[in-house]
Motif scaffolding. Structure first.
Motif, mmCIF file in Angstrom:
data_model
loop_
_atom_site.group_PDB
_atom_site.id
_atom_site.type_symbol
_atom_site.label_atom_id
_atom_site.label_comp_id
_atom_site.label_asym_id
_atom_site.label_seq_id
_atom_site.Cartn_x
_atom_site.Cartn_y
_atom_site.Cartn_z
ATOM 1 N N PHE A 92 4.459 7.699 -8.787
ATOM 2 C CA PHE A 92 3.694 7.601 -8.758
ATOM 3 C C PHE A 92 2.340 7.132 -8.155
ATOM 4 O O PHE A 92 1.527 6.581 -8.789
ATOM 5 C CB PHE A 92 2.723 8.972 -9.007
ATOM 6 C CG PHE A 92 4.137 10.049 -10.031
ATOM 7 C CD1 PHE A 92 4.560 11.303 -9.138
ATOM 8 C CD2 PHE A 92 4.450 9.471 -11.163
ATOM 9 C CE1 PHE A 92 5.501 11.864 -9.129
ATOM 10 C CE2 PHE A 92 5.282 10.508 -11.894
ATOM 11 C CZ PHE A 92 5.822 11.115 -10.793
ATOM 12 N N CYS A 93 1.503 7.371 -6.661
ATOM 13 C CA CYS A 93 0.635 6.975 -6.744
ATOM 14 C C CYS A 93 -0.702 7.424 -7.137
ATOM 15 O O CYS A 93 -0.082 8.848 -7.085
ATOM 16 C CB CYS A 93 0.870 6.917 -4.805
ATOM 17 S SG CYS A 93 -1.428 6.251 -4.072
ATOM 18 N N ASP A 94 -1.736 6.345 -7.632
ATOM 19 C CA ASP A 94 -2.612 6.984 -8.659
ATOM 20 C C ASP A 94 -3.444 7.858 -7.416
ATOM 21 O O ASP A 94 -4.229 8.630 -8.126
ATOM 22 C CB ASP A 94 -3.738 5.323 -8.899
ATOM 23 C CG ASP A 94 -2.708 4.501 -9.355
ATOM 24 O OD1 ASP A 94 -2.386 5.268 -9.949
ATOM 25 O OD2 ASP A 94 -3.482 3.542 -9.703
ATOM 26 N N ASN A 95 -3.613 7.161 -5.849
ATOM 27 C CA ASN A 95 -4.616 8.361 -5.642
ATOM 28 C C ASN A 95 -4.136 9.126 -5.094
ATOM 29 O O ASN A 95 -4.740 10.864 -5.038
ATOM 30 C CB ASN A 95 -5.163 7.369 -4.576
ATOM 31 C CG ASN A 95 -6.437 8.043 -3.585
ATOM 32 O OD1 ASN A 95 -7.115 8.387 -4.079
ATOM 33 N ND2 ASN A 95 -5.862 7.968 -2.237
ATOM 34 N N CYS A 96 -3.005 9.643 -4.419
ATOM 35 C CA CYS A 96 -2.501 11.096 -4.098
ATOM 36 C C CYS A 96 -1.272 11.652 -4.412
ATOM 37 O O CYS A 96 -1.001 12.622 -3.948
ATOM 38 C CB CYS A 96 -2.399 10.530 -2.825
ATOM 39 S SG CYS A 96 -0.982 9.686 -1.853
ATOM 40 N N SER A 97 -1.029 10.588 -5.623
ATOM 41 C CA SER A 97 -0.278 11.456 -6.272
ATOM 42 C C SER A 97 1.439 11.789 -6.046
ATOM 43 O O SER A 97 2.366 12.220 -7.279
ATOM 44 C CB SER A 97 -0.200 12.722 -6.782
ATOM 45 O OG SER A 97 -1.979 12.635 -7.570
ATOM 46 N N SER A 123 0.982 -1.079 0.544
ATOM 47 C CA SER A 123 0.196 -0.012 -0.189
ATOM 48 C C SER A 123 1.062 0.989 0.123
ATOM 49 O O SER A 123 1.939 1.108 0.155
ATOM 50 C CB SER A 123 -0.845 0.000 1.158
ATOM 51 O OG SER A 123 -1.514 -1.360 1.529
ATOM 52 N N CYS A 124 0.157 1.898 -0.641
ATOM 53 C CA CYS A 124 0.715 3.644 -0.330
ATOM 54 C C CYS A 124 0.760 4.149 1.263
ATOM 55 O O CYS A 124 0.522 4.937 2.093
ATOM 56 C CB CYS A 124 -0.217 4.734 -0.759
ATOM 57 S SG CYS A 124 0.168 5.927 -0.515
ATOM 58 N N GLY A 125 2.088 4.677 1.418
ATOM 59 C CA GLY A 125 2.593 5.036 2.943
ATOM 60 C C GLY A 125 1.837 6.026 3.006
ATOM 61 O O GLY A 125 1.192 6.474 4.223
ATOM 62 N N GLY A 126 1.926 6.320 1.845
ATOM 63 C CA GLY A 126 0.545 8.548 2.022
ATOM 64 C C GLY A 126 -0.800 8.452 2.455
ATOM 65 O O GLY A 126 -0.944 9.005 3.406
ATOM 66 N N CYS A 127 -1.010 7.851 1.781
ATOM 67 C CA CYS A 127 -2.702 7.493 1.362
ATOM 68 C C CYS A 127 -3.722 5.877 1.603
ATOM 69 O O CYS A 127 -4.759 6.215 2.196
ATOM 70 C CB CYS A 127 -3.277 8.465 0.736
ATOM 71 S SG CYS A 127 -3.238 6.941 -1.278
ATOM 72 N N GLY A 128 -2.676 5.090 2.369
ATOM 73 C CA GLY A 128 -2.678 3.841 2.541
ATOM 74 C C GLY A 128 -3.677 3.023 1.324
ATOM 75 O O GLY A 128 -4.024 2.138 1.580
HETATM 76 ZN ZN LIG Z 1 -1.028 7.469 -2.208
#
Ligand SMILES: [Zn+2]
Length: 236
Positions: A225-230, A201-206
């Motif tokens: 880049f994370c698809d969700n939080c970029s 998972s992305c450590g920024g947005c989960g």
């Molecule tokens: Zn993210």
């Protein structure tokens, strides 16, 4: 192809500088309102005392009025007494005598009022005095608090300048293109532009990451880049 991992690790470290800078700046920006609150509480106390003093002043001026009335009754009494000596008729004598009696009773009543007022004034002066003492203490404490606080802010300002200088040197290790992308995301988001991948998972947005992104992040040939939080993704 280049491996971007060493640079991303530097970028991740650079972000720690940014987090420190932003934390310190937040503390500094809260300072003016905290100082203002302290000053307001002092003003409030001063106003409270002013209204107590007004009452004190009012009682004093009332006392002065009563004293003047008392004096004027005394003068009347002595004037009537002189008049009494020169009175010829018995009827007039009785009238003047009555006037003297009336003036004496008025004088007695005024005297009682003055005594009552003196009692009130004494009590009120104790209240005002203790409020003033309290104010002095509070004033001293708030002054002290503010100066301690200002020193603390000065320290923070020095600290933030030092961290910014360090950051300025540190960022030279990172390519401008990567730096610019990072800063753009950081400013658009919550002050963070890069995050570690936590499991899958992305450590920024989960958000769970697509396998392709995870693969790319292992290879480190390009920014991922994370698809969700970029945010830029970095494997632990
Ligand atoms: Zn993210």
């Amino acid at each position: 192809m280049d491996n971007l991992r060493p640079e991303l690790e530097l970028l991740y470290e650079l972000q720690n500088y940014d987090i420190r800078i932003s934390d310190i700046r937040k503390k500094i920006s809260k300072a003016p309102s905290l100082v203002e609150d302290k000053k307001k509480s002092l003003e409030y106390k001063k106003m409270e005392i002013e209204s107590k003093k007004k009452n004190f002043v009012k009682l004093n001026s009332l006392k002065k009025e009563k004293e003047a009335a008392f004096d004027s009754k005394e003068k009347s009494i002595s004037a009537y007494s002189i008049e009494l000596n020169s009175v010829k008729s018995n009827d007039v004598y009785k009238v003047v005598l009555l006037k003297i009696e009336k003036a004496k009773s008025d004088k007695g009543a005024i005297e009682n009022e003055i005594l009552e007022l003196m009692d009130k004034i004494e009590k009120e002066s104790v209240i005002v005095k203790s409020a003033e003492d309290e104010l002095k203490k509070l004033e001293k404490k708030i002054k002290n608090d503010i100066s301690e606080f200002e020193n603390f802010i000065k320290k923070l300002e020095k600290e933030v300048t030092a961290v910014e200088t360090e950051r300025g040197e540190y960022k030279l290790k990172i390519s401008k293109t990567i730096l610019m992308q990072y800063e753009r995301i950081r400013d658009a988001r919550d002050g963070r532009g890069i995050c570690l991948i936590d499991d899958e998972s992305c450590g920024g947005c989960g958000m769970m990451l697509r396998p392709q992104l995870i693969n790319q992040s292992y290879k480190c040939h390009e920014l991922v880049f994370c698809d969700n939080c970029s945010k830029i993704l970095l494997q632990k």
